[in-house]
Design a protein around this motif. Sequence first.
Motif, PDB file in Angstrom:
ATOM      1  N   GLN A  29       0.833  -1.200   0.000  1.00 57.21           N
ATOM      2  CA  GLN A  29       0.000   0.000   0.000  1.00 57.21           C
ATOM      3  C   GLN A  29       0.869   1.252   0.000  1.00 57.21           C
ATOM      4  OE1 GLN A  29      -1.959   1.408   3.600  1.00 57.21           O
ATOM      5  NE2 GLN A  29      -3.933   1.435   2.524  1.00 57.21           N
ATOM      6  N   LEU A  30       1.930   1.257   0.808  1.00 55.40           N
ATOM      7  CA  LEU A  30       2.849   2.392   0.844  1.00 55.40           C
ATOM      8  C   LEU A  30       3.490   2.601  -0.525  1.00 55.40           C
ATOM      9  CD1 LEU A  30       4.536   4.573   2.244  1.00 55.40           C
ATOM     10  CD2 LEU A  30       6.124   2.759   2.965  1.00 55.40           C
ATOM     11  N   GLY A  31       3.972   1.517  -1.122  1.00 54.19           N
ATOM     12  CA  GLY A  31       4.612   1.625  -2.432  1.00 54.19           C
ATOM     13  C   GLY A  31       3.654   2.144  -3.497  1.00 54.19           C
ATOM     14  N   GLY A  32       2.402   1.657  -3.460  1.00 51.87           N
ATOM     15  CA  GLY A  32       1.418   2.109  -4.437  1.00 51.87           C
ATOM     16  C   GLY A  32       1.099   3.592  -4.285  1.00 51.87           C
ATOM     17  N   SER A  33       1.023   4.054  -3.043  1.00 53.14           N
ATOM     18  CA  SER A  33       0.773   5.478  -2.798  1.00 53.14           C
ATOM     19  C   SER A  33       1.927   6.331  -3.309  1.00 53.14           C
ATOM     20  CB  SER A  33       0.568   5.723  -1.299  1.00 53.14           C
ATOM     21  OG  SER A  33      -0.562   5.021  -0.832  1.00 53.14           O
ATOM     22  N   GLY A  57      -0.727  -1.919  10.196  1.00 53.05           N
ATOM     23  CA  GLY A  57       0.143  -2.737   9.357  1.00 53.05           C
ATOM     24  C   GLY A  57       1.505  -2.929  10.002  1.00 53.05           C
ATOM     25  N   PRO A  58       2.560  -2.988   9.194  1.00 55.77           N
ATOM     26  CA  PRO A  58       3.887  -3.352   9.707  1.00 55.77           C
ATOM     27  C   PRO A  58       4.676  -2.217  10.345  1.00 55.77           C
ATOM     28  CG  PRO A  58       3.974  -3.090   7.330  1.00 55.77           C
ATOM     29  CD  PRO A  58       2.537  -2.911   7.717  1.00 55.77           C
ATOM     30  N   TYR A  59       4.166  -0.984  10.292  1.00 62.95           N
ATOM     31  CA  TYR A  59       4.976   0.148  10.741  1.00 62.95           C
ATOM     32  C   TYR A  59       4.444   0.737  12.045  1.00 62.95           C
ATOM     33  CZ  TYR A  59       6.196  -0.260   5.815  1.00 62.95           C
ATOM     34  OH  TYR A  59       6.571  -0.744   4.593  1.00 62.95           O
ATOM     35  N   ASP A  60       5.314   0.746  13.049  1.00 61.70           N
ATOM     36  CA  ASP A  60       4.953   1.290  14.351  1.00 61.70           C
ATOM     37  C   ASP A  60       5.459   2.711  14.528  1.00 61.70           C
ATOM     38  OD1 ASP A  60       3.942   0.896  17.135  1.00 61.70           O
ATOM     39  OD2 ASP A  60       6.051   1.226  17.627  1.00 61.70           O
ATOM     40  N   ASN A  61       6.533   3.071  13.804  1.00 63.77           N
ATOM     41  CA  ASN A  61       7.110   4.410  13.934  1.00 63.77           C
ATOM     42  C   ASN A  61       7.691   4.861  12.599  1.00 63.77           C
ATOM     43  OD1 ASN A  61      10.059   3.589  13.847  1.00 63.77           O
ATOM     44  ND2 ASN A  61       9.380   2.427  15.642  1.00 63.77           N
ATOM     45  N   THR A  62       7.992   6.138  12.511  1.00 61.38           N
ATOM     46  CA  THR A  62       8.417   6.721  11.239  1.00 61.38           C
ATOM     47  C   THR A  62       9.791   6.223  10.802  1.00 61.38           C
ATOM     48  OG1 THR A  62       9.252   8.658  12.418  1.00 61.38           O
ATOM     49  CG2 THR A  62       7.036   8.796  11.527  1.00 61.38           C
ATOM     50  N   MET A  63      10.650   5.896  11.765  1.00 64.19           N
ATOM     51  CA  MET A  63      11.990   5.425  11.416  1.00 64.19           C
ATOM     52  C   MET A  63      11.918   4.139  10.594  1.00 64.19           C
ATOM     53  SD  MET A  63      14.996   6.634  11.862  1.00 64.19           S
ATOM     54  CE  MET A  63      16.512   6.024  11.128  1.00 64.19           C
ATOM     55  N   GLN A  64      10.963   3.295  10.900  1.00 65.13           N
ATOM     56  CA  GLN A  64      10.814   2.037  10.163  1.00 65.13           C
ATOM     57  C   GLN A  64      10.504   2.302   8.686  1.00 65.13           C
ATOM     58  OE1 GLN A  64       7.737   0.246  12.523  1.00 65.13           O
ATOM     59  NE2 GLN A  64       9.171  -0.799  13.874  1.00 65.13           N
ATOM     60  N   VAL A  65       9.698   3.331   8.411  1.00 63.34           N
ATOM     61  CA  VAL A  65       9.395   3.676   7.022  1.00 63.34           C
ATOM     62  C   VAL A  65      10.607   4.300   6.350  1.00 63.34           C
ATOM     63  CG1 VAL A  65       7.980   5.163   5.543  1.00 63.34           C
ATOM     64  CG2 VAL A  65       6.918   3.891   7.413  1.00 63.34           C
ATOM     65  N   LEU A  66      11.321   5.162   7.040  1.00 62.12           N
ATOM     66  CA  LEU A  66      12.525   5.761   6.470  1.00 62.12           C
ATOM     67  C   LEU A  66      13.534   4.684   6.075  1.00 62.12           C
ATOM     68  CD1 LEU A  66      13.063   8.765   8.925  1.00 62.12           C
ATOM     69  CD2 LEU A  66      12.457   8.920   6.500  1.00 62.12           C
ATOM     70  N   GLU A  67      13.675   3.675   6.915  1.00 60.07           N
ATOM     71  CA  GLU A  67      14.680   2.637   6.670  1.00 60.07           C
ATOM     72  C   GLU A  67      14.335   1.709   5.519  1.00 60.07           C
ATOM     73  OE1 GLU A  67      14.922   0.993  10.599  1.00 60.07           O
ATOM     74  OE2 GLU A  67      16.649   2.253  11.149  1.00 60.07           O
ATOM     75  N   THR A  68      13.082   1.712   5.058  1.00 58.48           N
ATOM     76  CA  THR A  68      12.737   0.891   3.892  1.00 58.48           C
ATOM     77  C   THR A  68      13.413   1.407   2.625  1.00 58.48           C
ATOM     78  OG1 THR A  68      10.780   2.190   3.271  1.00 58.48           O
ATOM     79  CG2 THR A  68      10.452   0.395   4.867  1.00 58.48           C
ATOM     80  N   GLY A  69      13.735   2.700   2.589  1.00 52.54           N
ATOM     81  CA  GLY A  69      14.325   3.288   1.387  1.00 52.54           C
ATOM     82  C   GLY A  69      13.324   3.559   0.283  1.00 52.54           C
ATOM     83  N   LEU A  70      12.039   3.307   0.557  1.00 59.85           N
ATOM     84  CA  LEU A  70      11.022   3.470  -0.491  1.00 59.85           C
ATOM     85  C   LEU A  70      10.789   4.930  -0.869  1.00 59.85           C
ATOM     86  CD1 LEU A  70       8.346   0.837   0.639  1.00 59.85           C
ATOM     87  CD2 LEU A  70       9.754   0.759  -1.421  1.00 59.85           C
ATOM     88  N   LEU A  71      10.942   5.824   0.098  1.00 59.17           N
ATOM     89  CA  LEU A  71      10.652   7.237  -0.187  1.00 59.17           C
ATOM     90  C   LEU A  71      11.592   7.800  -1.265  1.00 59.17           C
ATOM     91  CD1 LEU A  71       9.951   8.313   3.482  1.00 59.17           C
ATOM     92  CD2 LEU A  71       8.268   8.171   1.662  1.00 59.17           C
TER      93      LEU A  71
END
Length: 235
Positions: A29-33, A57-71
């Motif tokens: 969902q994050l990738g599609g957005s 879903g799988p993310y509890d905090n913003t650091m986890q999303v940053l570390e995916t490298g998707l942004l």
Amino acid sequence: MIGLAERLESMGYRAIPHLAVRRIESQAQLGGSLVRLRSAGIDRALLIAGDLPQPAGPYDNTMQVLETGLLPMHGVNTIGIAGHPEGSRFVGPTMLRRALQDKARFAEDTGMRMYVVTQFGFNPHSVTAWEKATASDGVELPIHVGMAGMAPLKQLMRYAVRCGVSASARLLLGRASALSKHTRLAAVDELVVEFARYRLSSPESRIVRAHFYAFGGVERTARWLKSVRSGQFDI
């Protein structure tokens, strides 16, 4: 929210969608957005944890999303993160401090453009004290100061309690009778002047601009800002 960001960008505005990571249901969902945002020419976002007690879903905090490298993979190369000069109802002060330090280090290590958007409040001294404290922690990120827009006092108080800035709200409430019919304007008027004074006396300050929380008063806030920019105001 993604659809609104697309519409605003197509109308000539610069949209900055707010991604609440605890509401993201999956990495897909994050990738599609992010694909949709890139197609719309949107290259920035404000990343916040959100107020869900349990993540959707799988993310509890913003650091986890940053570390995916998707942004950055999808062209989002400027990121806003949350700052809490008056603390948070959901996270303790030690964890808040560490989280901000971790994100600042992440930005430095990766070269990502990052800035801090603070919660809104009515006490400029809490913001300036917090800025100095974060500087002592080695955080050098630019700061966008959160300010309430043109909303009635009752509405401001309701949001203040919800957003965890009760101490700041009590300061405003204590002066409410003096504000009388000017309640909508006095708080932000005085904040702008206080921060202007602070910036003039503290050239090393990392405060670079205001971030207005309109709370439904988008048009009123825009009209007020336009009058200030054109010099139509009194101090």
